[in-house]
Design an enzyme around this catalytic site. Structure first.
Site, PDB file in Angstrom:
ATOM      1  N   HIS A   8       3.576  -9.296  -0.340  1.00 27.68           N
ATOM      2  CA  HIS A   8       4.329  -9.119  -1.582  1.00 27.68           C
ATOM      3  C   HIS A   8       3.411  -9.430  -2.758  1.00 27.68           C
ATOM      4  O   HIS A   8       2.396 -10.136  -2.602  1.00 27.68           O
ATOM      5  CB  HIS A   8       5.540 -10.044  -1.605  1.00 27.68           C
ATOM      6  N   THR A  37      -2.736  -4.162  -1.314  1.00 31.49           N
ATOM      7  CA  THR A  37      -3.238  -5.319  -0.567  1.00 31.49           C
ATOM      8  C   THR A  37      -4.567  -4.978   0.088  1.00 31.49           C
ATOM      9  O   THR A  37      -5.535  -5.742  -0.014  1.00 31.49           O
ATOM     10  CB  THR A  37      -2.214  -5.771   0.492  1.00 31.49           C
ATOM     11  N   ASP A  60       4.846   0.417   3.908  1.00 26.85           N
ATOM     12  CA  ASP A  60       5.536  -0.421   4.894  1.00 26.85           C
ATOM     13  C   ASP A  60       6.053   0.434   6.051  1.00 26.85           C
ATOM     14  O   ASP A  60       5.975   0.039   7.216  1.00 26.85           O
ATOM     15  CB  ASP A  60       6.711  -1.175   4.255  1.00 26.85           C
TER      16      ASP A  60
END
Length: 133
Positions: A8, A37, A60
């Site tokens: 996150h 990320t 995701d």
């Protein structure tokens, strides 16, 4: 051994620091992760990471699909339980559910990630190779 990483927004810098600290171990494995990320970790560490879309754009789900196809052996997923975004809740639960269904070790915080990374280094997760073959 295939390792997926995601975090996150509030935990991305923590993931970067974790990957810097364990770069030597992580460099021995195939890495993939969500867009931002992966980019941040790769730039900070020089690790080669297969980049998927950003989490909010489907990254995701891309990781989830690889888990469902038994192509991920370990998930490092640093979650922010204090500031969840509306789109994250369902995606988070789906990732965790799939990891449970397919016996994928998952770390949702740095403490668990440390345990798993040391286990990985010792060979404690080699059983994943048997399941994948």
């Amino acid at each position: 051994m295939n390792i997926a990483i995601t975090a996150h927004d509030a935990k991305k810098e923590l993931m970067v620091q974790f990957c810097i600290a364990y770069c030597g171990i992580l460099s021995r494995y195939s890495l993939c992760g969500t867009g931002t990320t992966s980019k941040m970790v790769s730039e900070a560490t020089g690790l080669e990471i297969q980049r998927f879309l950003s989490g909010s754009q489907g990254g995701d789900q891309q990781i989830a699909a690889r888990i469902a196809c038994n192509e991920i052996d370990l998930l490092l997923f640093f979650r922010d339980p204090l500031n969840p975004k509306s789109h994250e809740a369902a995606n988070d639960m789906n990732l965790l559910r799939l990891c449970d269904m397919h016996n994928i070790p998952v770390a949702t915080n740095i403490a668990t990630a440390e345990v798993l990374i040391h286990g990985l280094e010792r060979g404690d997760l080699d059983w994943r190779n048997i399941l994948r073959d």
